[in-house]
Write a protein that holds these residues in place. Structure first.
Motif, short mmCIF file in Angstrom:
data_model
loop_
_atom_site.label_atom_id
_atom_site.label_comp_id
_atom_site.label_asym_id
_atom_site.label_seq_id
_atom_site.Cartn_x
_atom_site.Cartn_y
_atom_site.Cartn_z
N LYS A 214 0.84 -1.20 0.00
CA LYS A 214 0.00 0.00 0.00
C LYS A 214 0.87 1.25 0.00
CE LYS A 214 -3.15 2.58 3.04
NZ LYS A 214 -3.81 2.59 4.37
N VAL A 216 -0.01 4.81 -0.05
CA VAL A 216 -0.74 6.08 0.12
C VAL A 216 0.23 7.07 0.76
CG1 VAL A 216 -2.71 7.24 1.18
CG2 VAL A 216 -2.94 4.90 0.35
N ASP A 219 -2.71 10.53 3.68
CA ASP A 219 -4.13 10.20 3.76
C ASP A 219 -4.87 11.25 4.58
OD1 ASP A 219 -6.60 9.01 3.77
OD2 ASP A 219 -6.09 7.51 5.29
N ASP A 237 1.38 6.40 5.81
CA ASP A 237 0.39 5.51 5.22
C ASP A 237 0.90 4.80 3.97
OD1 ASP A 237 -2.06 4.40 5.79
OD2 ASP A 237 -3.19 5.75 4.50
N GLY A 299 -7.14 2.42 1.52
CA GLY A 299 -6.03 1.53 1.25
C GLY A 299 -6.46 0.19 0.68
N ALA A 322 0.34 -3.59 4.44
CA ALA A 322 -0.39 -2.33 4.41
C ALA A 322 -0.59 -1.80 5.82
CB ALA A 322 -1.75 -2.52 3.74
N LEU A 324 -3.16 -0.64 7.32
CA LEU A 324 -4.54 -0.69 6.85
C LEU A 324 -5.58 -0.22 7.84
CD1 LEU A 324 -5.64 -1.46 4.07
CD2 LEU A 324 -6.32 -3.65 5.03
#
Length: 447
Positions: A214, A216, A219, A237, A299, A322, A324
């Protein structure tokens, strides 16, 4: 004669047998040193300078695998060597190197201490695992203004070039054309377009191992905007992608017999007029329609498209990592990430590897009874549960829909952050799951 200062490791109750001079022994006792776990005490030499250090290993046979990280975190710049009863030389050296990590891109502090490798340590293995951790930590610690989607892409390309990996990428509206609608939707509100990076390495005839991370880069929560205290750490993230890159480094450096593929969906979950909304129904690469319950659960959406792609070439093993869910931290705290796997024996091997290498994980269930929590009245699935319970499990169950059930798949819901320093883990962005997974992969695929 060595130029390195000795660190004499002593377990509780074993001070008398540590080979100290009478003066050193008296000094240790006068300062209350008895081998207490994590205690570091300077020993003066005959001229009053520091001649050596004592370090406490705690109860005999019960030292934490990365205990020496507490010593290196406290030591000044210089060269050191381990003496005494420090246990497994690889773990002792690794703990020291992990604790010596410094992130000084923006603020210069004390330089990191260096270690003269113990004679019986596998120095190549120790260094590759320390480097893997540093890769993940450096990326997570870098703020989003210096690691948005564009600069993260540049970092990944640099990483790939250094390891002779092939790189492909789909970006912006091409994601729609190439059928990655969830990745595009999550990232389209940002001024920096979303992208999916696809890295490969190794012999095409070897078993196909695919890592998905993941990415990101920040976020906001999207239109379900996070409160300030929840948004403050959201530079982390992309911790799943960062840890995947650390793991990829270890795999490549060790020359494991795999055809490695690394898939990194990289987006910023920003807010603008083109942001996706709660209640939207989105298509996915898998063909499932997804109702959006909350834009702050982005995510799992980008992972869904990437996992679908990973599954299309019939891989031997797929692993995703992740940052998450907050629910994972509620259940297990910041130090013990949940591990999900369809194969219980595989999960047990990963957990065993993690405990041995100071990288603990905990096997959580893909509990089928909770699938009903993801039901939608207007789409094939809602991407969040309809209640407050089992948030980490339901997130894993959502991802479970995007690879075929016969695929060997592992999911780690990591935190990627050390809220306070502990041995081998300085405060800040941190590695989680790299060594646990690497140990299993080394056993499964060999060198």
């Amino acid at each position: 004669m060595s130029d390195s200062q000795p660190i004499i490791c002593v377990s509780e109750g074993e001070l008398e047998g540590a080979g100290l001079s009478q003066e050193q022994l008296q000094w240790a006792k006068a300062n209350g040193f008895a081998g207490q776990s994590g205690r570091l005490l300077a020993l003066p030499d005959s001229e009053g300078d520091i001649g050596a250090y004592l370090f406490g290993m705690g109860a005999p046979g019960k030292a934490a695998p990365l205990a020496l990280g507490a010593a290196s975190a406290a030591l000044q710049e210089g060269s050191y060597e381990l003496k005494g009863n420090f246990g497994d030389p690889d773990l002792a050296a690794l703990g020291f190197l992990l604790g010596a990590y410094r992130f000084d891109r923006y603020k210069k502090g004390k330089a990191a201490p260096e270690l003269k490798m113990p004679e019986k340590a596998d120095s190549a293995e120790v260094k590759r695992l320390a480097e893997a951790a540093s890769i993940a930590r450096d990326l997570i610690n870098t703020p989003a203004n210096d690691l948005g989607p564009e600069l993260f892409e540049a970092s990944v390309r640099y990483f790939a070039r250094a390891r002779k990996m092939n790189v492909a990428m789909v970006m912006g509206d091409d994601l729609i054309e190439e059928n990655f609608p969830l990745i595009h939707t999550v990232g389209r509100a940002s001024s920096q377009p979303p992208r999916l990076m696809d890295l490969t390495w190794g012999n095409a005839n070897h078993p196909k191992l695919t890592l998905v991370g993941k990415g990101v880069t920040f976020d906001t929560g999207g239109l379900n905007i996070k409160p300030g205290n929840s948004m403050a750490l959201m530079k982390k993230d992309m911790g799943g992608a960062a840890n995947v890159l650390g793991l990829a480094h270890a795999i490549i450096d060790a020359k494991l017999k795999v055809r490695l593929r690394v898939l990194l969906p990289i987006v910023e979950n920003a807010i603008s007029g083109s942001a996706f909304r709660p209640g939207d129904v989105l298509p996915s690469r898998k063909g499932l329609t997804v109702e959006i319950g909350n834009t702050d659960a982005e995510g799992r959406l980008i992972l869904a498209d990437a996992l679908t792609l990973a599954d299309e070439e019939d891989p031997d093993l797929v692993i995703d990592m992740a940052t998450l869910t907050g629910a994972a931290r509620v259940a297990l705290g910041p130090e013990l990430p949940p591990l999900y796997a369809r194969d219980d024996e595989l999960a047990a091997r990963i957990m065993k590897s993690g405990l041995a290498l100071g990288d603990p994980l905990w096997h959580m269930p893909l509990w089928p009874g909770y699938d009903k929590m993801l039901e939608s009245k207007i789409a094939d699935i809602n991407h969040i549960s309809n209640g407050p319970f089992a948030g980490s499990i339901t997130a894993a169950l959502f991802l479970n829909r995007f690879t075929r059930q016969q695929t060997d798949w592992v999911h780690l819901d990591i935190f990627g952050w050390a809220p306070e320093a502990r041995p081998g883990h300085p405060f800040g962005g941190t590695d989680q799951g790299i060594r646990a997974l690497y140990g299993m992969l080394k056993e499964r695929y060999g060198q």
